[in-house]
Scaffold this motif. Structure first.
Motif, PDB file in Angstrom:
ATOM      1  N   SER A  58       0.809  -1.210  -0.117  1.00 28.75           N
ATOM      2  CA  SER A  58      -0.150  -0.002   0.058  1.00 28.75           C
ATOM      3  C   SER A  58       0.668   1.354   0.077  1.00 28.75           C
ATOM      4  O   SER A  58       0.413   2.327  -0.245  1.00 28.75           O
ATOM      5  CB  SER A  58      -1.061   0.206   1.208  1.00 28.75           C
ATOM      6  OG  SER A  58      -0.136  -0.045   2.574  1.00 28.75           O
ATOM      7  N   GLY A  59       2.123   1.101   0.340  1.00 31.43           N
ATOM      8  CA  GLY A  59       2.995   2.392   0.297  1.00 31.43           C
ATOM      9  C   GLY A  59       3.663   2.516  -1.038  1.00 31.43           C
ATOM     10  O   GLY A  59       4.431   3.879  -1.009  1.00 31.43           O
ATOM     11  N   LEU A  60       3.483   1.911  -2.066  1.00 30.85           N
ATOM     12  CA  LEU A  60       4.111   2.075  -3.117  1.00 30.85           C
ATOM     13  C   LEU A  60       3.311   3.318  -3.918  1.00 30.85           C
ATOM     14  O   LEU A  60       2.141   3.434  -4.067  1.00 30.85           O
ATOM     15  CB  LEU A  60       3.960   1.071  -4.120  1.00 30.85           C
ATOM     16  CG  LEU A  60       4.960  -0.304  -3.867  1.00 30.85           C
ATOM     17  CD1 LEU A  60       4.682  -1.401  -4.754  1.00 30.85           C
ATOM     18  CD2 LEU A  60       6.207   0.055  -3.480  1.00 30.85           C
ATOM     19  N   PRO A  61       4.224   4.525  -4.169  1.00 33.68           N
ATOM     20  CA  PRO A  61       3.533   5.633  -4.414  1.00 33.68           C
ATOM     21  C   PRO A  61       2.835   5.626  -5.794  1.00 33.68           C
ATOM     22  O   PRO A  61       1.668   6.432  -5.914  1.00 33.68           O
ATOM     23  CB  PRO A  61       4.703   6.632  -4.693  1.00 33.68           C
ATOM     24  CG  PRO A  61       6.023   5.904  -4.444  1.00 33.68           C
ATOM     25  CD  PRO A  61       5.702   4.501  -4.143  1.00 33.68           C
ATOM     26  N   ASN A  62       3.305   4.891  -6.837  1.00 32.13           N
ATOM     27  CA  ASN A  62       2.614   4.708  -8.178  1.00 32.13           C
ATOM     28  C   ASN A  62       3.019   3.483  -8.877  1.00 32.13           C
ATOM     29  O   ASN A  62       4.072   2.942  -8.095  1.00 32.13           O
ATOM     30  CB  ASN A  62       2.636   6.212  -8.858  1.00 32.13           C
ATOM     31  CG  ASN A  62       4.258   6.426  -8.933  1.00 32.13           C
ATOM     32  OD1 ASN A  62       5.211   5.616  -9.470  1.00 32.13           O
ATOM     33  ND2 ASN A  62       4.562   7.676  -8.571  1.00 32.13           N
ATOM     34  N   ASP A  63       2.499   3.186 -10.109  1.00 34.57           N
ATOM     35  CA  ASP A  63       2.835   2.165 -10.800  1.00 34.57           C
ATOM     36  C   ASP A  63       4.447   2.112 -11.239  1.00 34.57           C
ATOM     37  O   ASP A  63       4.516   1.083 -11.963  1.00 34.57           O
ATOM     38  CB  ASP A  63       1.698   1.785 -11.827  1.00 34.57           C
ATOM     39  CG  ASP A  63       1.803   2.894 -12.595  1.00 34.57           C
ATOM     40  OD1 ASP A  63       0.654   2.679 -13.599  1.00 34.57           O
ATOM     41  OD2 ASP A  63       2.606   3.864 -12.933  1.00 34.57           O
ATOM     42  N   ARG A  64       5.043   3.270 -11.212  1.00 36.35           N
ATOM     43  CA  ARG A  64       6.377   3.379 -11.525  1.00 36.35           C
ATOM     44  C   ARG A  64       7.332   2.389 -10.796  1.00 36.35           C
ATOM     45  O   ARG A  64       8.403   1.893 -10.841  1.00 36.35           O
ATOM     46  CB  ARG A  64       6.911   4.508 -11.759  1.00 36.35           C
ATOM     47  CG  ARG A  64       6.165   5.469 -12.714  1.00 36.35           C
ATOM     48  CD  ARG A  64       6.979   6.703 -12.737  1.00 36.35           C
ATOM     49  NE  ARG A  64       6.798   7.470 -11.814  1.00 36.35           N
ATOM     50  CZ  ARG A  64       8.022   7.677 -10.640  1.00 36.35           C
ATOM     51  NH1 ARG A  64       9.097   7.190 -11.185  1.00 36.35           N
ATOM     52  NH2 ARG A  64       7.942   8.443  -9.850  1.00 36.35           N
TER      53      ARG A  64
END
Lengths: 113, 114
Positions: free
Chosen positions: A58-64
């Motif tokens: 859940s902490g991954l900021p975006n799909d990059r």
């Protein structure tokens, strides 16, 4: 190994490039965490693995941002199309169980120019 | 997002004095942990206090936990110059899938002057 090992210790890359950051946890530790720390801030949670699977991303900021741990040991954090705002220290930590005291590596300092 | 907030953000004391740092958090926790970070290095675990405990000691460290106020404090007694570092509280939260994750606060930067 004796502790959590992160490579490289420093990485400078140009905006738009792809980078991979590696974490080698303490042998036998099933839980592995990635955090990102900006100057003067606390570590910001990115993703947590229990074994081979991502228990919480859940902490991954975006799909990059993407992380893998295919054999339940070494993990790689992958960042596509890097942006200057991605510049930070990326910390990896491991523990024998989720929620128990974490053992941190010294981090990878990523600079995006 | 960060769960804990440490107070003060910075603290400067003389060697031999006691240092007190506070941490407040927002949601229910399983345990709360304190970590130390020297400049440019990874974090080192200091002490863990479970949600059903109120106080814990380890050497010169004393930690208290008040779950009704959702707060914790870290006391370092008889401080030394080598205690100079940043101190972070981290709360263990029930994560998706039933596992636990640690969420850190922003930290207190402690300077102990010789």
């Amino acid at each position: 190994g004796a502790g959590v090992s992160q490579t490289p210790s420093n990485k400078v890359t140009e905006k738009g490039k792809y980078v991979e950051l590696r974490c080698d946890p303490i042998s036998g530790h099933t839980a592995l965490y990635w955090y990102r720390q900006s100057l003067g801030q606390g570590p910001e949670f990115l993703i947590y693995f229990q074994g081979t699977g991502a228990a919480d991303d859940s902490g991954l900021p975006n799909d990059r941002f993407f992380a893998v741990r295919p054999e339940g040991s070494v993990s790689t954090l992958k960042i596509q199309r890097t942006e200057r705002g991605d510049s930070a220290v990326y910390l990896c930590a491991s523990s024998s169980l989720g929620g128990t005291p974490l053992h941190f590596g010294n981090g990878t300092r990523l600079t995006v120019t | 997002s960060q769960q804990g907030e440490e107070d003060p953000q910075a603290l400067s004391i003389q060697e031999g004095e006691n240092a007190t740092m506070n941490c407040s958090y927002k949601t229910s926790i399983n345990n709360l942990q304190w970590y130390r970070q020297n400049s440019g290095r990874g974090l080192v675990h200091l002490i863990l206090i479970r949600s059903n405990e109120r106080e814990k000691h380890s050497g010169r460290l004393r930690v208290t936990l008040d779950t009704s106020k959702k707060s914790s404090s870290l006391l370092i007694t008889a401080s030394r110059a080598a205690d100079t570092a940043s101190y972070f509280c981290a709360t263990a939260l029930r994560s998706q899938g039933g596992s636990e994750k640690l969420v850190f606060g922003k930290g207190t930067k402690l300077t102990v002057n010789p």
